[in-house]
Design an enzyme around this catalytic site. Sequence first.
Site, PDB file in Angstrom:
ATOM      1  N   CYS A 145      -1.548 -36.009 -15.307  1.00  0.00           N
ATOM      2  CA  CYS A 145      -3.013 -36.079 -15.335  1.00  0.00           C
ATOM      3  C   CYS A 145      -3.491 -36.051 -16.794  1.00  0.00           C
ATOM      4  CB  CYS A 145      -3.622 -34.920 -14.557  1.00  0.00           C
ATOM      5  SG  CYS A 145      -5.428 -34.923 -14.675  1.00  0.00           S
TER       6      CYS A 145
ATOM      7  N   SER B 278      -3.333 -41.238  -5.599  1.00  0.00           N
ATOM      8  CA  SER B 278      -4.000 -39.925  -5.583  1.00  0.00           C
ATOM      9  C   SER B 278      -5.332 -39.982  -6.330  1.00  0.00           C
ATOM     10  CB  SER B 278      -3.082 -38.907  -6.256  1.00  0.00           C
ATOM     11  OG  SER B 278      -3.741 -37.661  -6.330  1.00  0.00           O
TER      12      SER B 278
HETATM   13  C1  SIN Z   1      -5.104 -37.693 -12.329  1.00  0.00           C
HETATM   14  O1  SIN Z   1      -5.361 -38.605 -13.142  1.00  0.00           O
HETATM   15  O2  SIN Z   1      -3.957 -37.289 -12.184  1.00  0.00           O
HETATM   16  C2  SIN Z   1      -6.187 -37.078 -11.534  1.00  0.00           C
HETATM   17  C3  SIN Z   1      -7.514 -37.307 -12.124  1.00  0.00           C
HETATM   18  C4  SIN Z   1      -8.213 -36.026 -12.399  1.00  0.00           C
HETATM   19  O3  SIN Z   1      -8.382 -35.204 -11.483  1.00  0.00           O
HETATM   20  O4  SIN Z   1      -8.613 -35.815 -13.542  1.00  0.00           O
END
Ligand code: SIN
Length: 307
Positions: free
Chosen positions: A130, A21
């Site tokens: 995240c 992702s």
């Molecule tokens: C993530 O690390 O889960 C996504 C990265 C972000 O959008 O900060």
Amino acid sequence: MARIDVRHAKGSFRTPIVLASGPAGFGFELAETLDFRSLGALTTKTITPEPRAGNPQPRLLDAPGGAINSIGLENPGLDAFRGNVLPRLRELATVRIVSLAGRTPDEISHLAAALETEPGVDWLELNLSCPNVRGETMADRPNDVAAYVREARSASRRPLLVKLPSCDNLVALGEAALSAGADGLTLINAVRGLRICVDTGRAFLARGTGGLCGPAILPIALARVFEARQAFPDTFLIGTGGVTRARDAIEMLCAGANLVGVGFGVMADPAATFALAAEIEQWLDERGIGDVADLVGAAHRGGWSVS
Ligand code: SIN
């Protein structure tokens, strides 16, 4: 030729390589030039109920052995995802794993329920790790993890993965996720990191810290996947973190991953990422190994002898 497809009771994958992702967005730009049939799956950018602009700039920075990002879950939100993104995602020739995050378990329930009848959503992945939205989706207590997963499970019958961070209570978090109904775990997310400008004495990134990704975190991810495979011998695992080459992916499989996620690698060299599955197949053929499944967890079985 060796088998490189990955079988699971709830859906199979053409190859063990998954776009993690984030860096690949929704895959559309890549689909213009690269063949998605060389992938096992695409994981979408994380979707939240409402659109998000993400963290202020600067939010992406070089780091030794990779990069630090502080994107902050920028995404178009659920409605735009359903209306504008999903119709195009359905055309991609691979399995689609839709990544979800919410501020509360109720928000996760809302997202999962809204996607339940949408074609083209093959798997769900709860992003509970995240590093760039502190105090929100970073579920680091087993009870919190269980609460998020329970809501997703009761709202959706889709196969469900939970993405966890690298942390010392990983096994407790994994146990909580699996007991609450997850079908597998995705390990790990970017690792919190910081860089400071020596001319100003201030952090480079507007938000201060970010998530370190890239080859620098490969050994950390391997250790966590190994630990999880030991704790959960039969659980479906996606190992992600620092994989850029076929030999990295093979290490990840030997540590215990069923599928291998690539994040930083697709940002650095998309074509090389799409070539990984063919390289793994060639590596298996050269050694007379008939099935990529034979590699999964090999390091737990003492590996193999070299003649
Ligand atoms: C993530 O690390 O889960 C996504 C990265 C972000 O959008 O900060």
